[in-house]
Design a protein around this motif. Structure first.
Motif, mmCIF file in Angstrom:
data_model
loop_
_atom_site.group_PDB
_atom_site.id
_atom_site.type_symbol
_atom_site.label_atom_id
_atom_site.label_comp_id
_atom_site.label_asym_id
_atom_site.label_seq_id
_atom_site.Cartn_x
_atom_site.Cartn_y
_atom_site.Cartn_z
ATOM 1 N N GLU A 532 1.026 -1.433 -0.389
ATOM 2 C CA GLU A 532 -0.267 -0.166 0.082
ATOM 3 C C GLU A 532 0.870 1.277 0.018
ATOM 4 O O GLU A 532 0.514 2.590 -1.219
ATOM 5 N N VAL A 533 2.044 1.093 1.219
ATOM 6 C CA VAL A 533 2.806 2.047 0.852
ATOM 7 C C VAL A 533 3.756 2.581 -0.360
ATOM 8 O O VAL A 533 3.374 3.843 -0.778
ATOM 9 N N GLY A 534 4.067 1.255 -1.056
ATOM 10 C CA GLY A 534 4.782 1.451 -2.168
ATOM 11 C C GLY A 534 3.464 2.263 -3.357
ATOM 12 O O GLY A 534 3.685 2.752 -4.440
ATOM 13 N N GLN A 535 2.250 2.078 -3.666
ATOM 14 C CA GLN A 535 1.396 2.098 -4.050
ATOM 15 C C GLN A 535 1.435 3.747 -4.397
ATOM 16 O O GLN A 535 1.347 4.456 -5.127
ATOM 17 N N LYS A 536 1.365 4.143 -2.952
ATOM 18 C CA LYS A 536 1.143 5.705 -3.114
ATOM 19 C C LYS A 536 2.384 6.023 -2.958
ATOM 20 O O LYS A 536 2.278 7.719 -3.733
ATOM 21 N N VAL A 537 3.916 5.766 -3.141
ATOM 22 C CA VAL A 537 5.635 6.239 -3.830
ATOM 23 C C VAL A 537 4.841 6.459 -5.001
ATOM 24 O O VAL A 537 5.143 7.361 -5.823
ATOM 25 N N TYR A 538 4.555 6.011 -5.812
ATOM 26 C CA TYR A 538 4.266 5.446 -6.854
ATOM 27 C C TYR A 538 2.875 6.461 -7.829
ATOM 28 O O TYR A 538 3.670 6.997 -8.391
ATOM 29 N N GLU A 539 2.243 7.004 -6.750
ATOM 30 C CA GLU A 539 1.513 7.591 -7.387
ATOM 31 C C GLU A 539 1.887 9.078 -6.759
ATOM 32 O O GLU A 539 1.498 10.116 -8.346
ATOM 33 N N MET A 540 2.285 9.089 -6.155
ATOM 34 C CA MET A 540 2.640 10.594 -5.760
ATOM 35 C C MET A 540 3.884 11.105 -5.652
ATOM 36 O O MET A 540 4.249 12.020 -5.424
ATOM 37 N N ALA A 541 4.722 10.223 -6.790
ATOM 38 C CA ALA A 541 6.458 10.516 -6.926
ATOM 39 C C ALA A 541 6.840 10.214 -7.685
ATOM 40 O O ALA A 541 7.837 9.732 -8.150
ATOM 41 N N GLY A 542 5.576 9.789 -9.001
ATOM 42 C CA GLY A 542 6.384 9.897 -10.370
ATOM 43 C C GLY A 542 6.941 8.193 -10.736
ATOM 44 O O GLY A 542 8.021 8.292 -11.180
ATOM 45 N N GLY A 543 6.217 7.744 -10.303
ATOM 46 C CA GLY A 543 6.567 5.764 -10.574
ATOM 47 C C GLY A 543 6.108 5.942 -12.021
ATOM 48 O O GLY A 543 5.662 6.501 -12.580
ATOM 49 N N ILE A 544 6.819 4.712 -12.535
ATOM 50 C CA ILE A 544 7.436 4.091 -13.973
ATOM 51 C C ILE A 544 7.547 2.988 -14.073
ATOM 52 O O ILE A 544 7.237 2.594 -13.100
#
Length: 554
Positions: A532-544
């Motif tokens: 869940e935290v990984g998903q938030k990082v992906y969404e808010m920090a420019g995940g690719i």
């Protein structure tokens, strides 16, 4: 004598800059694909000479990418006492690596003027390399850089990273720390280990539950080559069974084996046989990390990582200091990755102070030297113990003090011998293994007894690829995320859903990934929280690339 203009001309002709993208010197130095490092290695040879002249000391250059896979390689500089390069010079390393060929002359002139570096001393540069096929050619590039500024390269060939740190410390201590040769290294560690083993019990085979047999995963690297030297010298005192021992160019370094693989995947490496309740350990590609583990009679995997090693050592040191009746300032240094249960155990049960610092061995090392006895380990198994000279002097005085009891003096002798087993310059997988084996033998413990000291909180570490790692900034020893705005609030909200939970994120120092750590009361909760935290990082920090997925079994 060659000057920096000669160095510039040689760089332009023989080692021209081939990459447009910048590279950054981090905690682990430079790491990237080996075919991109030729000019960087040359320039690090130049910088090593300048650093050596500035410090009027021998400097080391180690060619390795540690736990990275074989296409990668890297380089890091070693300072006079065997410690990592001073942080203020990391910026210079980055500048040297990234300036264009036409600016190299001016950057050399700039650093000479900045530090008033004398250019006449014939300084020595110790050079070591790991077993990667790319290492010999990269070592040649380093030597070209050293020679271009009239330094003297001292080639130690294929060695572990900790061995090179040891050689540098020995040379600069005028051999007070030890003899700066491989044989000197083996002799110091093995002699002290055998002295401890012979005094702890008359039986080499075992003591209590301890048995002197260990299965050793060499990660198909230099740790496999060098452990053979210990096998020969230790004999029956410690039976080391070696696995993952492929030769240079034939074995897949760190592939499905090694300390990082075992720690990250929490399972046996390839090649290690399943034998219930038998002690196993894995080192990494350059043998500066180690983790222990075993499988029980139900084939369940049990990991004893850097946290476990740190608490074992700290507890034993405190026990010895109490037996000697000597008051030394002992502390354990951890990072945010340390399991919360280990921190609670060391502070509440053992009553040993704990300090938390940012990730990276240089941060732990710098904090550890603030104490008379500083134990530091990262959870990944990289760590050691540092003793101030004043602490060693007091222990020697205790041995010679006739007013003390025999028990007190013998405990002081044991601790002095233990110090000689420890490589104080840097984390050393083989040295740490000998220390752990010494302590388990002294206590009459095997891995089940060691594990029983406390129960780890289940944890999970995942990676999220993002466009630019610099969008993630942290504070409070990397436990709090400052940017992007709002991400820490999202992490806090997710953590609040689970029992005994915590989570933090931090950017890699070398690549555009974010590491997400989570722990909680159960394995399922830890896995869910990390995702869940990984998903938030992906969404808010420019995940690719691939988006973190919620585990299917939850």
């Amino acid at each position: 004598m060659a000057n920096y203009r000669t160095a510039y001309a040689f760089a332009r002709e023989m080692h021209p800059k081939t990459e447009k993208a910048d590279i950054q010197y981090g905690t682990a130095g430079f790491r990237t694909k080996a075919n991109k490092l030729g000019y960087v290695m040359y320039r690090m040879g130049l910088l090593a000479v300048l650093r050596a002249r500035y410090k009027n000391a021998t400097i080391g250059v180690m060619i390795t990418a540690s736990h990275n896979p074989e296409p990668d390689n890297g380089v890091k500089l070693v300072d006079p006492y065997g410690e990592m390069l001073e942080q203020s010079w990391e910026g210079w390393a980055t500048k040297f690596a990234n300036v264009g060929d036409d600016q190299l002359e001016s950057i050399i002139a700039e650093i000479i003027q900045e530090y008033n570096i004398p250019m006449t001393e014939r300084v020595q540069i110790c050079i070591g390399k790991d077993t990667r096929p790319s290492s010999p050619s990269l070592a040649k590039s380093v030597m070209d850089g050293v020679l271009a500024l009239s330094g003297k390269p001292v080639d130690f060939g294929i060695v572990t990273t900790p061995q090179l740190h040891y050689f540098v410390a020995c040379k600069n201590s005028k051999h007070a720390y030890g003899i700066p040769t491989e044989e000197g290294y083996y002799h110091k560690l093995v002699t002290a280990f055998l002295n401890l083993r012979s005094h702890q019990t008359n039986s080499c085979e075992g003591n209590g539950n301890y048995r002197n047999r260990i299965l050793y995963d060499g990660a198909n690297g230099v740790g496999a080559k060098k452990i053979k030297q210990f096998q020969e010298r230790l004999g029956e005192a410690l039976k080391i069974e070696l696995y993952n021992d492929e030769g240079i160019g034939t074995g897949k370094l760190n592939h499905l084996c090694g300390a990082d693989y075992v720690k990250s995947n929490q399972k046996l490496p390839n090649g290690i046989p399943i034998q219930p309740n038998v002690r196993c350990c894995s080192v990494d590609g350059d043998a500066d990390r180690i983790v222990y583990y075993f499988t029980d009679e139900n084939d369940k995997f049990h990991l004893l990582d850097g946290d476990r090693i740190a608490t074992l050592i700290a507890a034993y040191l405190k026990e010895l200091l109490e037996q000697i009746d000597i008051d030394l300032n002992l502390a354990l240094i951890q990072t945010a990755y340390a399991n919360g249960a280990s921190t609670e155990y060391i502070t509440q049960k053992l009553k040993v102070p704990v300090a938390c610092v940012s990730t990276g061995v240089k941060h732990l090392h710098h904090k550890a030297v603030e104490y008379e006895v500083g134990v530091y380990f990262e959870a990944n198994g990289h760590g050691t113990v540092i003793f101030r000279q004043s602490a060693k002097d007091r222990l020697k005085q205790a041995v010679e003090d006739s007013s003390r009891s025999d028990a007190q003096r013998n405990a002081a002798k044991r601790l002095l011998n233990l110090i000689n087993v420890i490589n104080e310059t840097v984390g050393d997988a083989i040295s740490d293994m000998l220390v752990v084996e010494t302590i388990l033998h002294a206590k009459g413990w095997d891995v089940q007894d060691w594990e029983a000291t406390y129960t780890d909180l289940p944890n999970r570490l995942i990676k999220v690829t993002i466009e630019n790692r610099n969008v993630i900034t942290t504070t409070d020893a990397e436990r709090i995320c400052l940017t992007p705005p709002g991400l820490q609030d999202e992490i806090n909200a997710l953590v609040s859903k689970y029992n005994k939970a915590r989570s933090f994120v931090r950017p890699s120092g070398t690549e555009d990934i974010v590491r997400v750590y989570a722990e909680a009361a159960t394995r399922e909760e830890a896995d869910m929280l990390a995702a869940e935290v990984g998903q938030k990082v992906y969404e808010m920090a420019g995940g690719i690339g691939d988006r973190p997925e919620i585990p299917n079994n939850l």
